[in-house]
Design a protein around this motif. Structure first.
Motif, short mmCIF file in Angstrom:
data_model
loop_
_atom_site.label_atom_id
_atom_site.label_comp_id
_atom_site.label_asym_id
_atom_site.label_seq_id
_atom_site.Cartn_x
_atom_site.Cartn_y
_atom_site.Cartn_z
N ALA A 112 -6.89 3.79 -5.66
CA ALA A 112 -6.23 2.76 -6.70
C ALA A 112 -6.26 1.56 -6.19
O ALA A 112 -6.52 0.48 -6.87
CB ALA A 112 -4.70 3.29 -7.24
N ALA A 113 -6.12 1.32 -4.99
CA ALA A 113 -6.13 0.05 -4.13
C ALA A 113 -7.51 -0.63 -4.32
O ALA A 113 -7.85 -1.72 -4.56
CB ALA A 113 -5.68 0.06 -2.71
N ASP A 165 -1.29 12.02 -2.20
CA ASP A 165 -0.48 10.63 -2.43
C ASP A 165 -1.69 9.54 -1.95
O ASP A 165 -1.76 8.52 -2.24
CB ASP A 165 0.69 10.52 -1.90
N GLU A 166 -1.87 9.65 -0.50
CA GLU A 166 -2.47 8.81 0.26
C GLU A 166 -4.12 8.38 -0.51
O GLU A 166 -4.50 7.44 -0.76
CB GLU A 166 -3.06 9.15 1.59
N LYS A 175 -3.53 6.80 -3.78
CA LYS A 175 -2.97 5.18 -3.50
C LYS A 175 -4.37 4.40 -3.24
O LYS A 175 -4.67 3.27 -3.50
CB LYS A 175 -2.08 5.20 -2.26
N GLU A 176 -5.20 5.02 -1.99
CA GLU A 176 -6.36 4.21 -1.73
C GLU A 176 -7.31 4.29 -2.86
O GLU A 176 -7.99 2.98 -2.94
CB GLU A 176 -7.19 5.28 -0.57
#
Length: 146
Positions: free
Chosen positions: A35-36, A28-29, A32-33
């Motif tokens: 995508a950010a 997940d992390e 998310k990273e």
């Protein structure tokens, strides 16, 4: 045709599992990273698979609907009557709607034309809901009488 379809579905299924395993394996992390930071390389293949499946599904649905409509003239006649009735309701809703420039929450203004189309959509929803409820009510009453 059935064998070809099975093979295509198998290939799409295997590709989907591989792309899903890549996403789950990353965690997940990391997703998310990425995508950010604007890096969609991990998610993009799965998105393309979804687009391809959606496109194939829509194409097949449209194909079978058109073939079925032209195969049976009674079905075509009923479909054209339904489309015509829908257009009549749409025209009534459009000419009933008012178009007034409206301020929105973000400080921008909704144009008079945009407001008229929003009103048209709402009025169509209301008209069709009343027509559907009335049809169900009349059908229920007729069944009780018989």
């Amino acid at each position: 045709m059935h064998k070809i379809l099975k093979i295509v579905l198998l290939i799409i299924g295997v590709l989907s599992m591989v792309f899903l395993a890549r996403i789950v394996g990353a965690g997940d992390e990391e997703v998310k990273e990425l995508a950010a930071n604007g890096d969609t390389s991990l998610l993009e293949p799965m998105t393309w698979i979804a687009y391809i499946i959606l496109g194939i599904t829509l194409a097949l649905v449209l194909l079978f609907v058109v073939v079925n409509l032209f195969a049976n003239t009674a079905t075509l006649k009923n479909a054209l009557i339904g489309v015509g009735a829908f257009l009549v309701v749409g025209l009534i809703a459009y000419f009933t709607a008012s178009g007034v420039e409206t301020p929105m929450q973000d400080g921008k203004m909704l144009s008079a034309s945009g407001a008229k189309w929003v009103d048209t959509g709402l009025y169509m929803f209301y008209f069709l809901a009343v027509i559907a409820a009335g049809t169900m009510l009349i059908t229920g009453i007729n069944k009780m009488i018989k």
